[in-house]
Write an enzyme that holds these catalytic residues in place. Structure first.
Site, PDB file in Angstrom:
ATOM      1  N   ARG A  65       3.474 -29.847 -23.571  1.00 33.01           N
ATOM      2  CA  ARG A  65       2.502 -30.659 -23.864  1.00 33.01           C
ATOM      3  C   ARG A  65       1.567 -31.048 -23.670  1.00 33.01           C
ATOM      4  O   ARG A  65       0.497 -31.485 -23.506  1.00 33.01           O
ATOM      5  CB  ARG A  65       2.904 -32.065 -24.741  1.00 33.01           C
ATOM      6  CG  ARG A  65       2.181 -33.264 -25.276  1.00 33.01           C
ATOM      7  CD  ARG A  65       3.692 -34.618 -25.991  1.00 33.01           C
ATOM      8  NE  ARG A  65       2.549 -35.065 -26.750  1.00 33.01           N
ATOM      9  CZ  ARG A  65       2.174 -36.650 -26.585  1.00 33.01           C
ATOM     10  NH1 ARG A  65       2.766 -36.876 -24.988  1.00 33.01           N
ATOM     11  NH2 ARG A  65       1.672 -37.118 -26.989  1.00 33.01           N
ATOM     12  N   HIS A  69      -2.567 -30.351 -24.162  1.00 31.48           N
ATOM     13  CA  HIS A  69      -3.451 -31.626 -23.907  1.00 31.48           C
ATOM     14  C   HIS A  69      -4.135 -31.673 -22.773  1.00 31.48           C
ATOM     15  O   HIS A  69      -6.083 -32.423 -22.684  1.00 31.48           O
ATOM     16  CB  HIS A  69      -2.633 -33.152 -23.173  1.00 31.48           C
ATOM     17  CG  HIS A  69      -2.127 -33.870 -24.448  1.00 31.48           C
ATOM     18  ND1 HIS A  69      -2.380 -34.874 -24.795  1.00 31.48           N
ATOM     19  CD2 HIS A  69      -1.664 -33.279 -25.667  1.00 31.48           C
ATOM     20  CE1 HIS A  69      -1.302 -36.006 -26.339  1.00 31.48           C
ATOM     21  NE2 HIS A  69      -0.489 -34.090 -26.521  1.00 31.48           N
ATOM     22  N   ASP A  77      -8.354 -27.099 -16.955  1.00 34.57           N
ATOM     23  CA  ASP A  77      -8.872 -27.419 -16.389  1.00 34.57           C
ATOM     24  C   ASP A  77      -8.534 -28.385 -15.269  1.00 34.57           C
ATOM     25  O   ASP A  77      -8.705 -28.226 -14.292  1.00 34.57           O
ATOM     26  CB  ASP A  77     -10.495 -27.508 -16.050  1.00 34.57           C
ATOM     27  CG  ASP A  77     -10.543 -28.801 -17.140  1.00 34.57           C
ATOM     28  OD1 ASP A  77      -9.764 -29.125 -17.134  1.00 34.57           O
ATOM     29  OD2 ASP A  77     -11.631 -29.360 -17.341  1.00 34.57           O
ATOM     30  N   SER A  79      -8.124 -30.982 -15.413  1.00 33.77           N
ATOM     31  CA  SER A  79      -8.312 -32.722 -15.900  1.00 33.77           C
ATOM     32  C   SER A  79      -6.948 -33.465 -16.123  1.00 33.77           C
ATOM     33  O   SER A  79      -7.383 -35.062 -15.917  1.00 33.77           O
ATOM     34  CB  SER A  79      -9.564 -32.563 -16.820  1.00 33.77           C
ATOM     35  OG  SER A  79      -9.520 -32.409 -17.650  1.00 33.77           O
ATOM     36  N   ASN A  97      -2.773 -40.117 -24.672  1.00 33.79           N
ATOM     37  CA  ASN A  97      -1.942 -39.960 -23.143  1.00 33.79           C
ATOM     38  C   ASN A  97      -0.684 -41.060 -22.520  1.00 33.79           C
ATOM     39  O   ASN A  97      -0.010 -41.082 -22.311  1.00 33.79           O
ATOM     40  CB  ASN A  97      -2.550 -39.256 -22.621  1.00 33.79           C
ATOM     41  CG  ASN A  97      -3.714 -37.923 -23.309  1.00 33.79           C
ATOM     42  OD1 ASN A  97      -3.043 -37.518 -23.685  1.00 33.79           O
ATOM     43  ND2 ASN A  97      -4.740 -37.598 -22.899  1.00 33.79           N
ATOM     44  N   PRO A 166      -5.372 -34.069 -31.081  1.00 29.35           N
ATOM     45  CA  PRO A 166      -5.479 -34.826 -32.527  1.00 29.35           C
ATOM     46  C   PRO A 166      -4.191 -35.773 -32.586  1.00 29.35           C
ATOM     47  O   PRO A 166      -3.166 -35.642 -31.641  1.00 29.35           O
ATOM     48  CB  PRO A 166      -4.575 -33.659 -33.146  1.00 29.35           C
ATOM     49  CG  PRO A 166      -4.595 -31.557 -32.607  1.00 29.35           C
ATOM     50  CD  PRO A 166      -5.441 -33.011 -31.281  1.00 29.35           C
ATOM     51  N   HIS A 196       6.672 -28.108 -31.502  1.00 32.02           N
ATOM     52  CA  HIS A 196       7.471 -29.620 -31.855  1.00 32.02           C
ATOM     53  C   HIS A 196       8.582 -28.886 -32.708  1.00 32.02           C
ATOM     54  O   HIS A 196       9.373 -29.869 -32.492  1.00 32.02           O
ATOM     55  CB  HIS A 196       6.667 -30.488 -32.970  1.00 32.02           C
ATOM     56  CG  HIS A 196       5.171 -30.658 -32.827  1.00 32.02           C
ATOM     57  ND1 HIS A 196       4.854 -31.469 -34.168  1.00 32.02           N
ATOM     58  CD2 HIS A 196       4.658 -30.831 -31.657  1.00 32.02           C
ATOM     59  CE1 HIS A 196       3.788 -31.908 -32.918  1.00 32.02           C
ATOM     60  NE2 HIS A 196       3.812 -31.817 -31.862  1.00 32.02           N
ATOM     61  N   THR A 197       9.577 -28.449 -32.766  1.00 27.33           N
ATOM     62  CA  THR A 197      10.178 -27.427 -32.976  1.00 27.33           C
ATOM     63  C   THR A 197      11.489 -28.052 -31.481  1.00 27.33           C
ATOM     64  O   THR A 197      12.791 -28.506 -31.977  1.00 27.33           O
ATOM     65  CB  THR A 197      10.516 -26.386 -32.937  1.00 27.33           C
ATOM     66  OG1 THR A 197      12.335 -26.165 -32.964  1.00 27.33           O
ATOM     67  CG2 THR A 197      10.444 -25.257 -31.462  1.00 27.33           C
ATOM     68  N   ASP A 250      12.453 -32.526 -34.408  1.00 24.23           N
ATOM     69  CA  ASP A 250      13.832 -30.911 -34.965  1.00 24.23           C
ATOM     70  C   ASP A 250      15.129 -31.578 -34.845  1.00 24.23           C
ATOM     71  O   ASP A 250      15.090 -31.843 -33.731  1.00 24.23           O
ATOM     72  CB  ASP A 250      13.281 -29.767 -34.457  1.00 24.23           C
ATOM     73  CG  ASP A 250      14.311 -28.773 -34.765  1.00 24.23           C
ATOM     74  OD1 ASP A 250      14.832 -29.269 -35.923  1.00 24.23           O
ATOM     75  OD2 ASP A 250      14.498 -27.654 -34.837  1.00 24.23           O
ATOM     76  N   ASP A 258      13.212 -22.410 -31.684  1.00 23.42           N
ATOM     77  CA  ASP A 258      12.611 -21.483 -33.291  1.00 23.42           C
ATOM     78  C   ASP A 258      12.148 -22.019 -33.882  1.00 23.42           C
ATOM     79  O   ASP A 258      11.221 -22.449 -33.667  1.00 23.42           O
ATOM     80  CB  ASP A 258      14.873 -21.476 -33.126  1.00 23.42           C
ATOM     81  CG  ASP A 258      15.051 -23.524 -33.618  1.00 23.42           C
ATOM     82  OD1 ASP A 258      14.250 -24.279 -33.521  1.00 23.42           O
ATOM     83  OD2 ASP A 258      16.319 -23.509 -33.651  1.00 23.42           O
TER      84      ASP A 258
END
Length: 335
Positions: A65, A69, A77, A79, A97, A166, A196-197, A250, A258
């Site tokens: 993640r 981000h 980079d 940042s 964040n 998003p 996201h699993t 999940d 998976d």
């Protein structure tokens, strides 16, 4: 303005089949960039990530993640790693964040080891990109080669961190536009969301979902109703109460990379509204087909996830590639 135009464009033609390709052949990244200057870098990062994920399997999702981000703001980079100073407004306190994004200490830990072996050679941006690949593998996910040679930026963008990333309650069309803006297709989007699993979500990010249309998307399934009751115990309806309580996205195999997350969406049990929309939104004709494909064929998911991670990792900050640096400390620009 560019992002607004993209959103308008996508609204007009609903969900297009994007074919934007970032092959990497014209990019200043190579697989052997550190061959002579720091030949052990991949082995060092792999070894340290093995320890980190063994300490807590959730660290895998945290690093993936963090990489995402980073890449969606100014390109990959580093940042996102910069601390705020009197002269620099960082990205860590941007709404997507703050009190949510983690993993900074993990990167510090690996960076210290790398600096002791190859001082001033390996960028924080490369370190994070390699770590995300290794994190995926260590919880059962696919392998891919990581092109390297990124430079660390000397700037960050609080504004872009606020607008480019998003959000959990964002509509499908808007999220597709944000991926397209980065040169990523609908197929890339659905594959990357598959991470996201192994992810966790805070109550504040799924409250509207479990007190909203969860019963509708699960078609009042009794098994799903029991799951919903457990979620509502974790996350009270009142805003501010239990906001930072967490649960797995999940609920079947939360520590295994998976294709289970796609089965979750097929059952209508997606924890985040933005995830479930890929299967149940009226605009999700294309995304629904892809979700079904990945639910049926885990190898197809693994293959596309690998390609999409390389593609996302190839989003570069053109300015930092020219006048960027290799930070000695990932939290601060070199002085």
């Amino acid at each position: 303005m560019k992002l607004l135009l993209v959103i308008f464009f996508v609204h007009i033609i609903f969900i297009p089949c994007f074919s934007f390709d970032v092959s990497g052949k014209d990019l200043p990244l190579t697989l052997d960039y550190y061959k002579s200057t720091c030949p052990t870098v991949f082995d060092v990062i792999k070894k340290e990530m093995e320890c980190i994920v063994k300490e807590d399997p959730r660290n895998a999702a945290i690093i993936i993640r963090l990489h995402f981000h980073d890449c969606f703001v100014q390109g990959c980079d580093g940042s996102v790693l910069l601390d705020e100073t009197e002269s620099l407004k960082g990205e860590k306190t941007a709404s997507p964040n703050i009190n949510s994004l983690k993993g900074y200490k993990i990167i510090d830990r690996i960076k210290n080891i790398i600096e002791s072996e190859c001082p001033g050679v390996v960028s924080c941006a490369d370190l994070l990109t390699i770590s995300a690949r290794d994190a995926t593998i260590l919880v059962g996910g696919p392998y891919w080669d990581v092109p390297v040679g990124r430079k660390d930026s000397k700037t960050a963008s609080y504004a872009l961190a606020t607008t480019n990333l998003p959000t959990p309650d964002e509509g499908l069309i808007s999220i597709i536009a944000k991926f397209y803006y980065q040169g990523l297709s609908v197929e890339d989007m659905v594959a990357l969301v598959g991470a996201h699993t192994i992810g966790m979500a805070q109550c504040r990010n799924f409250r509207s979902r479990i007190y909203g249309d969860f019963r509708v998307t699960t078609a009042l399934n009794p098994v799903s109703a029991a799951y919903l009751a457990r979620l509502q115990e974790i996350c009270p309806e009142s805003s501010g109460e239990g906001d930072r309580n967490v649960t797995a996205m999940d609920n079947v195999t939360p520590n295994l990379f998976d294709n289970s997350i796609y089965h979750t969406l097929l059952r209508g049990e997606g924890l985040l509204s933005s995830d479930q929309a890929m299967y149940t939104s009226m605009f999700g004709i294309q995304t629904r087909r892809i979700v079904s494909k990945y639910a049926e064929d885990p190898l197809a998911f693994f293959e596309q996830f690998s390609k999409s991670m390389v593609k996302m990792g190839n989003i570069l900050n053109s300015k930092s590639m020219v006048d960027g640096e290799v930070r000695r400390n990932c939290r601060f620009v070199n002085t």
